[in-house]
Design a protein around this motif. Structure first.
Motif, PDB file in Angstrom:
ATOM      1  N   LEU A 128       0.835  -1.202   0.000  1.00 53.30           N
ATOM      2  CA  LEU A 128       0.000   0.000   0.000  1.00 53.30           C
ATOM      3  C   LEU A 128       0.872   1.255   0.000  1.00 53.30           C
ATOM      4  O   LEU A 128       0.598   2.222  -0.720  1.00 53.30           O
ATOM      5  CB  LEU A 128      -0.924  -0.010   1.220  1.00 53.30           C
ATOM      6  CG  LEU A 128      -1.862   1.194   1.371  1.00 53.30           C
ATOM      7  CD1 LEU A 128      -2.811   1.313   0.180  1.00 53.30           C
ATOM      8  CD2 LEU A 128      -2.657   1.099   2.676  1.00 53.30           C
ATOM      9  N   ALA A 129       1.944   1.235   0.811  1.00 52.47           N
ATOM     10  CA  ALA A 129       2.843   2.390   0.866  1.00 52.47           C
ATOM     11  C   ALA A 129       3.541   2.613  -0.469  1.00 52.47           C
ATOM     12  O   ALA A 129       3.770   3.752  -0.881  1.00 52.47           O
ATOM     13  CB  ALA A 129       3.870   2.189   1.976  1.00 52.47           C
ATOM     14  N   ASP A 130       3.886   1.549  -1.165  1.00 57.72           N
ATOM     15  CA  ASP A 130       4.557   1.686  -2.460  1.00 57.72           C
ATOM     16  C   ASP A 130       3.708   2.476  -3.452  1.00 57.72           C
ATOM     17  O   ASP A 130       4.232   3.196  -4.302  1.00 57.72           O
ATOM     18  CB  ASP A 130       4.873   0.313  -3.048  1.00 57.72           C
ATOM     19  CG  ASP A 130       5.994  -0.403  -2.305  1.00 57.72           C
ATOM     20  OD1 ASP A 130       6.765   0.279  -1.590  1.00 57.72           O
ATOM     21  OD2 ASP A 130       6.086  -1.637  -2.420  1.00 57.72           O
ATOM     22  N   ILE A 131       2.389   2.327  -3.341  1.00 53.97           N
ATOM     23  CA  ILE A 131       1.473   3.024  -4.263  1.00 53.97           C
ATOM     24  C   ILE A 131       1.154   4.425  -3.764  1.00 53.97           C
ATOM     25  O   ILE A 131       1.289   5.406  -4.495  1.00 53.97           O
ATOM     26  CB  ILE A 131       0.166   2.223  -4.425  1.00 53.97           C
ATOM     27  CG1 ILE A 131       0.434   0.858  -5.043  1.00 53.97           C
ATOM     28  CG2 ILE A 131      -0.851   3.003  -5.280  1.00 53.97           C
ATOM     29  CD1 ILE A 131      -0.722  -0.104  -4.948  1.00 53.97           C
ATOM     30  N   THR A 132       0.742   4.522  -2.505  1.00 47.60           N
ATOM     31  CA  THR A 132       0.169   5.776  -2.003  1.00 47.60           C
ATOM     32  C   THR A 132       1.143   6.621  -1.176  1.00 47.60           C
ATOM     33  O   THR A 132       0.807   7.738  -0.793  1.00 47.60           O
ATOM     34  CB  THR A 132      -1.066   5.486  -1.125  1.00 47.60           C
ATOM     35  OG1 THR A 132      -0.643   4.858   0.109  1.00 47.60           O
ATOM     36  CG2 THR A 132      -2.051   4.585  -1.853  1.00 47.60           C
ATOM     37  N   GLY A 133       2.329   6.085  -0.894  1.00 53.50           N
ATOM     38  CA  GLY A 133       3.293   6.812  -0.086  1.00 53.50           C
ATOM     39  C   GLY A 133       3.185   6.536   1.393  1.00 53.50           C
ATOM     40  O   GLY A 133       4.047   6.957   2.169  1.00 53.50           O
ATOM     41  N   SER A 134       2.149   5.817   1.818  1.00 52.97           N
ATOM     42  CA  SER A 134       1.940   5.534   3.241  1.00 52.97           C
ATOM     43  C   SER A 134       1.246   4.189   3.399  1.00 52.97           C
ATOM     44  O   SER A 134       0.428   3.795   2.558  1.00 52.97           O
ATOM     45  CB  SER A 134       1.056   6.608   3.902  1.00 52.97           C
ATOM     46  OG  SER A 134       1.587   7.899   3.741  1.00 52.97           O
ATOM     47  N   SER A 135       1.568   3.512   4.478  1.00 46.86           N
ATOM     48  CA  SER A 135       0.732   2.386   4.873  1.00 46.86           C
ATOM     49  C   SER A 135      -0.589   2.958   5.381  1.00 46.86           C
ATOM     50  O   SER A 135      -0.788   4.170   5.405  1.00 46.86           O
ATOM     51  CB  SER A 135       1.434   1.543   5.938  1.00 46.86           C
ATOM     52  OG  SER A 135       1.763   2.338   7.070  1.00 46.86           O
ATOM     53  N   THR A 181      10.749   7.074  -1.684  1.00 49.02           N
ATOM     54  CA  THR A 181      11.182   5.837  -1.041  1.00 49.02           C
ATOM     55  C   THR A 181      10.241   5.515   0.118  1.00 49.02           C
ATOM     56  O   THR A 181      10.624   5.589   1.281  1.00 49.02           O
ATOM     57  CB  THR A 181      12.628   5.970  -0.523  1.00 49.02           C
ATOM     58  OG1 THR A 181      12.703   7.127   0.333  1.00 49.02           O
ATOM     59  CG2 THR A 181      13.619   6.119  -1.663  1.00 49.02           C
ATOM     60  N   PRO A 182       8.987   5.147  -0.185  1.00 48.97           N
ATOM     61  CA  PRO A 182       8.010   4.930   0.887  1.00 48.97           C
ATOM     62  C   PRO A 182       8.385   3.753   1.775  1.00 48.97           C
ATOM     63  O   PRO A 182       8.993   2.777   1.326  1.00 48.97           O
ATOM     64  CB  PRO A 182       6.708   4.641   0.116  1.00 48.97           C
ATOM     65  CG  PRO A 182       6.937   5.152  -1.271  1.00 48.97           C
ATOM     66  CD  PRO A 182       8.402   4.979  -1.520  1.00 48.97           C
ATOM     67  N   SER A 183       8.038   3.863   3.026  1.00 48.43           N
ATOM     68  CA  SER A 183       8.176   2.753   3.968  1.00 48.43           C
ATOM     69  C   SER A 183       6.879   2.671   4.755  1.00 48.43           C
ATOM     70  O   SER A 183       5.946   3.437   4.527  1.00 48.43           O
ATOM     71  CB  SER A 183       9.374   2.984   4.900  1.00 48.43           C
ATOM     72  OG  SER A 183       9.047   3.920   5.910  1.00 48.43           O
ATOM     73  N   ARG A 230       7.492  21.380  -6.599  1.00 45.39           N
ATOM     74  CA  ARG A 230       8.376  20.745  -7.590  1.00 45.39           C
ATOM     75  C   ARG A 230       7.695  19.493  -8.109  1.00 45.39           C
ATOM     76  O   ARG A 230       7.552  18.506  -7.387  1.00 45.39           O
ATOM     77  CB  ARG A 230       9.736  20.399  -6.962  1.00 45.39           C
ATOM     78  CG  ARG A 230      10.556  21.603  -6.547  1.00 45.39           C
ATOM     79  CD  ARG A 230      11.844  21.184  -5.866  1.00 45.39           C
ATOM     80  NE  ARG A 230      12.609  20.243  -6.680  1.00 45.39           N
ATOM     81  CZ  ARG A 230      13.696  19.599  -6.247  1.00 45.39           C
ATOM     82  NH1 ARG A 230      14.119  19.787  -5.007  1.00 45.39           N
ATOM     83  NH2 ARG A 230      14.334  18.760  -7.035  1.00 45.39           N
ATOM     84  N   HIS A 231       7.288  19.520  -9.363  1.00 46.21           N
ATOM     85  CA  HIS A 231       6.506  18.413  -9.912  1.00 46.21           C
ATOM     86  C   HIS A 231       7.313  17.115 -10.020  1.00 46.21           C
ATOM     87  O   HIS A 231       6.732  16.033 -10.112  1.00 46.21           O
ATOM     88  CB  HIS A 231       5.962  18.785 -11.297  1.00 46.21           C
ATOM     89  CG  HIS A 231       5.056  19.976 -11.273  1.00 46.21           C
ATOM     90  ND1 HIS A 231       4.820  20.755 -12.384  1.00 46.21           N
ATOM     91  CD2 HIS A 231       4.327  20.535 -10.272  1.00 46.21           C
ATOM     92  CE1 HIS A 231       3.994  21.740 -12.063  1.00 46.21           C
ATOM     93  NE2 HIS A 231       3.688  21.627 -10.784  1.00 46.21           N
ATOM     94  N   ASP A 232       8.647  17.217 -10.020  1.00 43.15           N
ATOM     95  CA  ASP A 232       9.494  16.042 -10.178  1.00 43.15           C
ATOM     96  C   ASP A 232      10.034  15.517  -8.853  1.00 43.15           C
ATOM     97  O   ASP A 232      10.888  14.633  -8.836  1.00 43.15           O
ATOM     98  CB  ASP A 232      10.668  16.366 -11.109  1.00 43.15           C
ATOM     99  CG  ASP A 232      11.541  17.504 -10.557  1.00 43.15           C
ATOM    100  OD1 ASP A 232      11.078  18.221  -9.662  1.00 43.15           O
ATOM    101  OD2 ASP A 232      12.677  17.655 -11.043  1.00 43.15           O
ATOM    102  N   ALA A 233       9.563  16.058  -7.746  1.00 45.98           N
ATOM    103  CA  ALA A 233      10.121  15.681  -6.444  1.00 45.98           C
ATOM    104  C   ALA A 233       9.006  15.252  -5.491  1.00 45.98           C
ATOM    105  O   ALA A 233       7.814  15.316  -5.816  1.00 45.98           O
ATOM    106  CB  ALA A 233      10.919  16.848  -5.851  1.00 45.98           C
ATOM    107  N   TYR A 234       9.420  14.820  -4.311  1.00 39.22           N
ATOM    108  CA  TYR A 234       8.499  14.350  -3.282  1.00 39.22           C
ATOM    109  C   TYR A 234       8.888  14.979  -1.947  1.00 39.22           C
ATOM    110  O   TYR A 234       9.965  15.550  -1.799  1.00 39.22           O
ATOM    111  CB  TYR A 234       8.538  12.822  -3.174  1.00 39.22           C
ATOM    112  CG  TYR A 234       8.111  12.139  -4.452  1.00 39.22           C
ATOM    113  CD1 TYR A 234       6.791  11.768  -4.665  1.00 39.22           C
ATOM    114  CD2 TYR A 234       9.035  11.885  -5.466  1.00 39.22           C
ATOM    115  CE1 TYR A 234       6.394  11.159  -5.844  1.00 39.22           C
ATOM    116  CE2 TYR A 234       8.651  11.272  -6.660  1.00 39.22           C
ATOM    117  CZ  TYR A 234       7.325  10.920  -6.842  1.00 39.22           C
ATOM    118  OH  TYR A 234       6.933  10.323  -8.009  1.00 39.22           O
TER     119      TYR A 234
END
Length: 545
Positions: A166-173, A320-322, A333-337
């Motif tokens: 779930l985190a890999d897709i949405t950024g969070s568990s 790099t979600p965990s 910044r559209h290319d960053a997180y």
């Protein structure tokens, strides 16, 4: 705060543009006015408990066990009151070229069928809250302090193949306060209300909807805090939508970039308050993304916002979600997180310790902090008066020389212990979302507690960092919204510089060093961090909820 007499509503000699930034936070609705040189000209605020006591909130919230909500109509009336104050002050609304805003993240608003028609036909002779009362299918909005959706979170993670998937897709568990689990809970528990819902907004897009007289889209940065948005594709994930409720793609609407102009201000505000017809409204976002937007950071910088909740923010070149913390789409910044770690037990917890052990005096609290040794003489405390997010635990736990105790043998140690616990936790969990742990980094502090030098010095020592404050003080989320309003208008008008370049102006805030971490203390905390991590695992088992 700028003098109210600065503004003269009927002064037509000054036509230079102004920009508004608003922040609908947990406890208040705040507004800041800036000019084209980024100078802050005026600030105004409405405190929910103080100025709207008839809603019966405490800290802007109504708590019922693990449930946390706020009356949606209270936020509407707060906007009435705020704009009324500005009008009475002689504010020249005819000079406002752009407005944007931010809000507490994760909270949701449920518009009834036909609500958009009401928004489009508001009567300028009447107040907003008089006309919008009764158009919400769920009258009390779940907010970020809610922790009542554990079952729904587990269901989401199982359906998607686990917390990391779930985190890999949405950024969070899955998190209890996130919008996805809240939607799923309402869809199951209140199916009639959910079926009557025409549009679901975040608190940010809800406020923007009032300003443009129609449903406003959710932006990618705030939308990243829902467990519904694919942060890589920057679009809703249909599998998650289907899990959380029927017809959600239509009910949520499309997502937009955070710098998008979403419309012109509604005629209601033109006629009632004198705004110009071509005043642009830029997409609203979350308060944490706008805190980041308010500071022209360089690579490697971090932001620690200390308010009702404490938040650590980082800019990441790569997601790099965990299963700990959150990764969101970057607001500018559209290319960053951006990485975000949130703690529920922030300022209210520090104040509780102050009231209990320092006679409700910050001066006494600070003295206790500064007179205690690094590490509090082999004592650790975990102070989770409300169910904590990071780590997931509830309760108060104290350890002295490795043994759990009800109270420290020196109770005054609690003052420093609560700060060390909060900042060691930040350092520990930041490493798991991309923070590179080394001394001599810069941390920019914002929020009310950032003005307390004793608190800031402990933060500097724990991280071994240079700690800096904005020359404009706290409240950076509101400024970030105002800066984005200005950038959005300029971009829509044909200027193609970057957001960072747009901050090159005479009134831009300067960063001022307020504390430099001691290398000796940093090395001591590096050793203590191992013991802290071990104890935190024990606390998570003992403090399950």
């Amino acid at each position: 705060m700028a003098d109210r007499q600065l503004f003269h509503q009927h002064d037509t000699t000054n036509t230079s543009p102004l920009y508004l930034g608003l922040d609908l936070s947990t406890q208040q609705l705040k507004l800041v006015v800036i000019d084209d040189d980024l100078r802050v000209l005026h600030e105004e605020a409405v405190n929910f408990d103080r100025d709207l006591p008839h809603y019966g909130t405490e800290g802007g919230v109504k708590l019922n066990g693990y449930q946390a909500t706020a009356p949606t109509i209270m936020w509407v009336e707060a906007l009435d009151l705020l704009l009324g104050k500005m009008k009475d002050s002689g504010f020249p609304s005819h000079r406002v070229a752009g407005i944007s805003g931010c809000a507490q993240q994760h909270g949701t608003v449920y518009w009834k069928q036909g609500a958009e028609h009401v928004l489009a036909h508001l009567n300028p002779e009447s107040l907003l809250h008089e006309q919008l009362r009764g158009i919400f299918s769920v009258e009390s909005s779940p907010i970020w302090q809610d922790s009542s959706t554990s079952a729904e979170c587990e269901e989401l993670e199982v359906a998607m193949g686990g917390a990391q998937k779930l985190a890999d897709i949405t950024g969070s568990s899955a998190y209890e306060r996130f919008s996805g689990s809240q939607l799923r809970k309402i869809a199951k528990a209140r199916p009639e209300a959910f079926a009557q819902t025409e549009r679901i907004s975040l608190v940010s897009s809800f406020a923007a909807s009032m300003l443009i007289g129609k449903y406003a889209p959710i932006d990618t940065a705030d939308g990243s805090g829902m467990n519904l948005l694919d942060i890589h594709q920057k679009d809703w994930d249909d599998r998650l939508l289907n899990l959380c409720g029927a017809d959600l793609r239509r009910k949520l609407g499309a997502v937009v970039k955070t710098d998008a102009v979403i419309g012109f201000i509604a005629s209601y505000f033109v006629e009632r308050y004198g705004f110009r017809k071509d005043c642009m409204v830029v997409a609203w976002s979350g308060d944490n993304p706008d805190s980041l937007a308010s500071l022209n950071l360089r690579v490697g910088d971090s932001v620690v916002s200390m308010g009702t909740s404490d938040t650590l923010l980082l800019t990441l070149e790569k997601a790099t979600p965990s299963t700990e913390g959150h990764v969101l789409c970057h607001p500018t910044r559209h290319d960053a997180y951006m990485a975000m770690i949130v703690y529920k037990n922030g300022s209210l917890t520090r104040e509780r310790i102050r009231d209990t052990y320092a006679w409700s005096s910050w001066e006494k609290f600070n003295s206790l902090v500064e007179n205690a040794d690094v590490g509090c003489g082999d004592r650790f405390g975990f102070f989770f008066y409300v169910p904590e997010i990071t780590p997931k635990a509830q309760g108060v736990f104290r350890f002295e020389h490795g043994q759990q105790v009800e109270e420290f043998s020196r109770p005054e140690i609690n003052a420093r212990a609560v700060l060390e616990s909060q900042f060691l936790s930040m350092r520990l969990h930041a490493r798991r979302v991309g923070y590179h742990d080394s001394a001599s980094k810069r941390i920019i502090v914002t929020g009310g507690a950032s003005q307390n030098d004793a608190i800031v010095r402990v933060l500097a020592d724990v991280f071994g960092a240079v700690v800096m404050r904005s020359s404009l003080g706290g409240g950076s989320a509101t400024l970030g919204a105002a800066y984005r309003a200005r950038y959005g208008v300029k971009h829509a008008s044909g200027w193609f510089g970057t957001f960072e370049q747009s901050l090159n102006a005479p009134g831009a805030p300067q960063l001022v060093t307020v504390a430099e971490g001691s290398l000796e203390s940093y090395e001591k905390y590096s050793i203590l961090l191992e013991e802290y991590e071990r104890l935190e695992r024990d606390v998570c088992r003992a403090g399950q909820f």
